[in-house]
Design a protein around this motif. Structure first.
Motif, short mmCIF file in Angstrom:
data_model
loop_
_atom_site.label_atom_id
_atom_site.label_comp_id
_atom_site.label_asym_id
_atom_site.label_seq_id
_atom_site.Cartn_x
_atom_site.Cartn_y
_atom_site.Cartn_z
N TRP A 219 0.81 -1.22 0.00
CA TRP A 219 0.00 0.00 0.00
C TRP A 219 0.85 1.28 0.00
O TRP A 219 0.31 2.37 -0.02
CB TRP A 219 -0.93 0.00 1.22
N ARG A 220 2.17 1.14 0.02
CA ARG A 220 3.03 2.33 0.08
C ARG A 220 3.99 2.28 -1.11
O ARG A 220 4.55 1.24 -1.43
CB ARG A 220 3.78 2.36 1.40
N HIS A 221 4.21 3.41 -1.75
CA HIS A 221 5.06 3.45 -2.94
C HIS A 221 6.54 3.26 -2.60
O HIS A 221 7.31 2.76 -3.40
CB HIS A 221 4.87 4.77 -3.69
N ARG A 222 6.96 3.67 -1.43
CA ARG A 222 8.36 3.52 -1.05
C ARG A 222 8.45 3.18 0.43
O ARG A 222 7.54 3.49 1.20
CB ARG A 222 9.14 4.79 -1.35
N PRO A 223 9.54 2.55 0.85
CA PRO A 223 9.65 2.14 2.25
C PRO A 223 9.84 3.33 3.18
O PRO A 223 10.34 4.39 2.78
CB PRO A 223 10.91 1.25 2.26
N ARG A 224 9.42 3.17 4.43
CA ARG A 224 9.68 4.16 5.47
C ARG A 224 10.94 3.74 6.23
O ARG A 224 11.26 2.55 6.34
CB ARG A 224 8.51 4.25 6.45
N TYR A 225 11.63 4.73 6.75
CA TYR A 225 12.83 4.50 7.55
C TYR A 225 12.66 5.20 8.89
O TYR A 225 13.16 6.31 9.09
CB TYR A 225 14.07 5.04 6.82
N PRO A 226 11.95 4.58 9.84
CA PRO A 226 11.72 5.24 11.14
C PRO A 226 13.02 5.64 11.84
O PRO A 226 13.07 6.68 12.49
CB PRO A 226 10.96 4.18 11.94
N LEU A 227 14.06 4.83 11.69
CA LEU A 227 15.34 5.16 12.31
C LEU A 227 15.88 6.49 11.77
O LEU A 227 16.34 7.35 12.53
CB LEU A 227 16.35 4.03 12.07
N LEU A 228 15.83 6.66 10.46
CA LEU A 228 16.31 7.90 9.85
C LEU A 228 15.39 9.08 10.19
O LEU A 228 15.87 10.21 10.38
CB LEU A 228 16.42 7.75 8.34
N GLU A 229 14.10 8.84 10.27
CA GLU A 229 13.18 9.92 10.65
C GLU A 229 13.49 10.42 12.05
O GLU A 229 13.51 11.62 12.32
CB GLU A 229 11.74 9.41 10.55
N ASP A 230 13.75 9.48 12.98
CA ASP A 230 14.07 9.89 14.35
C ASP A 230 15.46 10.51 14.43
O ASP A 230 15.69 11.42 15.24
CB ASP A 230 13.98 8.67 15.28
N ALA A 231 16.39 10.04 13.60
CA ALA A 231 17.71 10.66 13.56
C ALA A 231 17.62 12.10 13.07
O ALA A 231 18.36 12.98 13.55
CB ALA A 231 18.65 9.85 12.66
N ALA A 232 16.72 12.36 12.13
CA ALA A 232 16.50 13.74 11.70
C ALA A 232 15.96 14.58 12.85
O ALA A 232 16.31 15.77 13.00
CB ALA A 232 15.52 13.77 10.52
N GLY A 233 15.12 13.98 13.70
CA GLY A 233 14.65 14.68 14.89
C GLY A 233 15.78 14.98 15.86
O GLY A 233 15.82 16.05 16.48
N LEU A 234 16.71 14.04 16.00
CA LEU A 234 17.88 14.27 16.85
C LEU A 234 18.71 15.43 16.29
O LEU A 234 19.18 16.29 17.05
CB LEU A 234 18.71 12.99 16.93
N ALA A 235 18.91 15.45 14.98
CA ALA A 235 19.65 16.56 14.36
C ALA A 235 18.95 17.89 14.62
O ALA A 235 19.60 18.89 14.93
CB ALA A 235 19.80 16.31 12.86
N HIS A 236 17.64 17.89 14.49
CA HIS A 236 16.87 19.12 14.73
C HIS A 236 17.05 19.59 16.17
O HIS A 236 17.13 20.81 16.44
CB HIS A 236 15.40 18.86 14.45
#
Length: 278
Positions: A219-236
Motif C-alpha cells: 500500500w506504500r510506494h516507497r519504504p519508510r525508515y523510522p530510524l532515519l526519521e528519528d535521527a532527523a529529529g535528533l539533528a533538529h
C-alpha cells in the motif's frame, strides 16, 4: 561547525548505527564525517566495502603542524555506499588505541569549525581513558545512546555525570526503543539537556550497516525508515545547541515526575545508583 561526540554506557549497543543515521539525516550543508574512535577497533570494516587504509591510522601518521585540519581529514576519509563520509578505524584494539592516543592532543585545536564531525567513542565507562577524555573536552555536544529500561538508564546517568565533570557542553540522551518513562522523567532523573527517542528499527539498521534496503508494503510506494526519521529529529534538537548554527535552544521538556506513581520514580533509582558509584 561542530564536534558531536556519541557514546554509550555499560550494555547499551547502538551507538554506531545511531551515528550513521544522524549523519545520513543531517539537514544542513555537507554530510558530517563519522569517526570510528572506539578503542576496541572497527565495526565498519565488517559491515561495508571499506578498507582500513586510508583511515584513523593513516591520519595519525600524517599529523603535522597543521593538526587536524579539514583538508587533512578529507584526505583520510572514505565514502560509504549511501554517501556518508567515514574515518575508518583499524580492525584491532591495539592499533585503534595507539592512533587515538596520537590524535589526543590535536582535538582542542581541530579544524572541525569548517564542518561537522560525529565522533563515535563506543562505550564510555569509568575510569575514562585519556584519549576519550580529550575528545570529550573538545566536544560541542555529547549524545548518550542507550535503551530505556531502568538498569540501562541508571548506567547512562552515571556516564552523563562523568561527561559533565569534564565539560559544560550540552548532554543529550537518545533512547533506543520503548521505555516506560516519559521524556520529562528521563531529563529530570539524568539531569540532561534533552531526551530524543530513536526507533528500534532493525530493517533500517541493517540497511544503514550494509544490508539490503527494507521492502515497501503493497500500500506504500516507497519504504519508510523510522530510524532515519528519528535521527532527523535528533539533528533538529542538536542544531540550536551547537555553535554558529543559528537558532536559540528550545526549553527541554522538564515535566515533573508523577509523585503518585505506584513505583518509585526513575530519579530516585538513578540517584541511588549515583550514591552506590560514590
Amino acid at each position: 561547525m561542530a564536534l558531536i561526540v556519541m557514546g554509550s554506557a555499560k550494555g547499551a549497543p547502538g551507538v554506531s548505527t545511531t551515528a550513521l543515521a544522524l549523519a545520513a539525516a543531517w539537514p544542513r550543508g555537507a554530510r558530517p564525517v563519522v569517526w570510528e574512535a572506539d578503542g576496541d577497533g572497527s565495526d565498519l570494516l565488517h559491515r561495508f566495502p571499506v578498507r582500513a587504509d586510508p583511515g584513523l591510522v593513516s591520519l595519525a601518521g600524517a599529523l603535522g603542524p597543521e593538526g587536524l585540519s579539514t583538508a587533512l581529514v578529507a584526505e583520510h576519509t572514505q565514502m560509504l555506499p549511501g554517501g556518508v563520509p567515514v574515518m575508518v578505524g583499524p580492525p584491532g584494539a591495539g592499533a585503534a588505541r595507539a592512533a587515538l592516543s596520537a590524535l589526543g592532543a590535536y582535538w582542542e585545536q581541530a579544524g572541525h569549525r569548517e564542518s561537522v564531525w560525529i565522533v563515535d567513542l563506543g562505550r564510555i565507562t569509568a575510569p575514562l581513558n585519556p584519549s576519550a577524555a580529550q575528545v570529550l573536552r573538545a566536544a560541542d555536544a555529547v549524545v548518550a545512546v542507550g535503551t530505556g529500561d531502568m538498569a540501562a538508564l541508571t548506567h547512562t546517568a552515571q556516564m552523563c555525570d562523568q561527561v559533565r565533570e569534564l565539560t559544560p557542553v550540552p548532554v543529550m540522551v537518545a533512547v533506543v526503543g520503548a521505555s516506560q518513562f516519559s521524556d520529562g522523567e528521563i531529563v529530570e532523573a539524568l539531569r540532561v539537556d534533552s531526551c530524543v527517542r530513536i526507533a528500534h528499527d532493525p530493517a533500517s539498521a541493517r540497511f544503514l550497516t550494509g544490508g539490503r534496503a527494507p521492502a515497501a508494503p503493497w500500500w506504500r510506494h516507497r519504504p519508510r525508515y523510522p530510524l532515519l526519521e528519528d535521527a532527523a529529529g535528533l539533528a533538529h534538537d542538536l542544531l540550536p545547541r551547537l555553535p554558529e548554527l543559528g537558532l536559540p535552544a528550545e526549553d527541554a521538556d522538564t515535566a515533573p515526575v508523577d509523585e503518585a506513581a505506584v513505583q518509585p520514580s526513575l530519579a530516585a533509582h538513578v540517584d541511588q545508583g549515583r550514591g552506590e558509584r560514590r
